[in-house]
Design a protein around this motif. Sequence first.
Motif, short mmCIF file in Angstrom:
data_model
loop_
_atom_site.label_atom_id
_atom_site.label_comp_id
_atom_site.label_asym_id
_atom_site.label_seq_id
_atom_site.Cartn_x
_atom_site.Cartn_y
_atom_site.Cartn_z
N ASP A 1 -16.24 15.81 6.67
CA ASP A 1 -15.60 17.12 6.78
C ASP A 1 -15.88 17.73 8.16
O ASP A 1 -17.01 17.74 8.63
N LYS A 2 -14.83 18.26 8.79
CA LYS A 2 -15.02 18.76 10.16
C LYS A 2 -15.75 20.10 10.20
O LYS A 2 -16.32 20.47 11.22
N ALA A 3 -15.77 20.83 9.09
CA ALA A 3 -16.56 22.07 9.06
C ALA A 3 -18.04 21.71 8.95
O ALA A 3 -18.90 22.34 9.57
N ILE A 4 -18.34 20.64 8.20
CA ILE A 4 -19.72 20.18 8.10
C ILE A 4 -20.16 19.55 9.42
O ILE A 4 -21.29 19.75 9.87
N TYR A 5 -19.24 18.85 10.07
CA TYR A 5 -19.51 18.28 11.41
C TYR A 5 -20.09 19.36 12.34
O TYR A 5 -21.02 19.10 13.10
N SER A 6 -19.54 20.57 12.26
CA SER A 6 -19.98 21.61 13.18
C SER A 6 -21.44 22.00 12.96
O SER A 6 -22.07 22.60 13.81
N PHE A 7 -22.00 21.62 11.80
CA PHE A 7 -23.42 21.88 11.52
C PHE A 7 -24.31 20.69 11.82
O PHE A 7 -25.51 20.73 11.55
N MET A 8 -23.74 19.59 12.35
CA MET A 8 -24.56 18.38 12.56
C MET A 8 -25.79 18.59 13.44
O MET A 8 -26.84 18.02 13.16
N PRO A 9 -25.74 19.44 14.49
CA PRO A 9 -26.98 19.66 15.24
C PRO A 9 -28.10 20.20 14.34
O PRO A 9 -29.24 19.73 14.42
N GLU A 10 -27.76 21.14 13.45
CA GLU A 10 -28.76 21.68 12.51
C GLU A 10 -29.20 20.62 11.52
O GLU A 10 -30.38 20.52 11.17
N ILE A 11 -28.23 19.82 11.05
CA ILE A 11 -28.54 18.78 10.06
C ILE A 11 -29.50 17.75 10.65
O ILE A 11 -30.51 17.39 10.03
N VAL A 12 -29.22 17.30 11.87
CA VAL A 12 -30.09 16.31 12.52
C VAL A 12 -31.51 16.87 12.67
O VAL A 12 -32.51 16.21 12.36
N GLU A 13 -31.59 18.10 13.13
CA GLU A 13 -32.91 18.70 13.37
C GLU A 13 -33.67 18.92 12.06
O GLU A 13 -34.88 18.68 11.98
N PHE A 14 -32.95 19.33 11.02
CA PHE A 14 -33.59 19.64 9.74
C PHE A 14 -34.22 18.39 9.12
O PHE A 14 -35.34 18.44 8.61
N TYR A 15 -33.50 17.27 9.16
CA TYR A 15 -34.00 16.06 8.46
C TYR A 15 -34.85 15.15 9.34
O TYR A 15 -35.61 14.33 8.82
N THR A 16 -34.70 15.21 10.66
CA THR A 16 -35.47 14.29 11.50
C THR A 16 -36.58 15.02 12.25
O THR A 16 -37.49 14.38 12.78
#
Length: 475
Positions: free
Chosen positions: A320-335
């Motif tokens: 989903d491209k709306a979720i894509y826009s949160f990928m920087p937060e997602i990467v930081e949160f889990y890694t």
Amino acid sequence: MSHSPSSFDEMIAADSSIREAYSGYRDWYDGQDQAALRRKGKEAEGFFRKTGITFNVYGDNAGEERLIPFDMIPRIITAREWRKLTKGIEQRVRALNAFLHDIYHRQEIVRAGRFPQRLIAENAAFLPEMVGMVPPGGVYTHIVGIDLVRTGPDDFMVLEDNARTPSGVSYMLENRETMMAMFPELFSKVPVRPVQDYPRRLAKSLAACAPACAGENPVVAVLTPGIYNSAYFEHSFLADQMGAELVEGSDLRVIDGRVAMRTTCGYTPIDVIYRRVDDEYLDPLTFNPDSALGVPGIMDVYRAGRITIANAPGTGIADDKAIYSFMPEIVEFYTGEKPLLANVPTWRCSEADSLAYVLDNLAELVVKEVHGSGGYGMLIGPTSSRKEVADFAVKLRAKPENYIAQPTLALSTVPIFTKAGLAPRHVDLRPFVLVSPQGIDITPGGLTRVALKKGSLVVNSSQGGGTKDSWVLED
């Protein structure tokens, strides 16, 4: 070769010298006879026709099959560039898997206030059936295609994540085979990392994800919607190359709590299904009751942990491209790390201030549908007429949550072969990533898609783009 100052040219540096990646190739190329090369280009087309690599364009008259144009000038990446890229891709794919596990379980990222609940709750790609379920081996995205664009010497950005059913790997393999058949001597001159073992690596990676009930040699099958699907060539090609069975829904049934396929000696249980059928058609008892493409009851077997479905149902939410826009937060949160690969800056039109900005600057931006793919339903501001921009603004105001916007990027260029010699064209890259409990495996290279029209930024085959062989050099 003329240069637009804004795009990074992957072969020629600003001072007109040849960049390191292309030096060996360019030496070889300069020694070639142009007329002979032109003949080779025609030969390549014949080669593709013979192998039958075609794709259907939906909405085209009578779904006619077309060849994807192939360009014989390779796209070349140095070993150092590739090492840097693979670290970033691996980090991102780990984060995607962790995110998928989390949203189907405790949703810690939502509780931490780092991600809006509504993007999950209101998302058609979110499958409530997957809540609380852990796929065999804990893997959600067994095969991922990460689309990358380059904007400078060290600047690669992720354009989108393909976690549902990334396609195009057959072109990566056929492009290489074609190049090796046409220019065998070139490969002895320039040391290029191989990609031909991808099907073997895929088979091994899938087998490593088999459920606990599988024997020593797990049975793997490729589930295709059938011959009318636009990627059918790829489904049959991969099954053949992996030594797996190619099956349609009608070949499968649930027997004694296992999914089994029809063979000449009755039904045989299978352990892993590499499915090229969308979620909603997978199981008519769970999803779309009219589906003839799936297997009635497969979701019950899956929930009981007695079959692996690759990719797991419900992974499409990560595309989903709306979720894509949160990928920087997602990467930081889990890694716990900053993303090594940047996202393209993205405005979420669902947010009022972003929408206002996008509407004010529509003529400069690229606007995409949140669930869109294949280059359809999008606006490329700089190449659109005033009327097209005005019409799109109406759609945008009516359903802002349906869209995201991004700046028009100066995509890097790579030379293509034209009648007048080499000419720069814009490209992107889709590396293919395999995930299993044993680790993450990234094939060196991927699919380079090229916009064949001068100045065009749209590389999709459905929109007139072509492909080229992607080389990663040995150290």
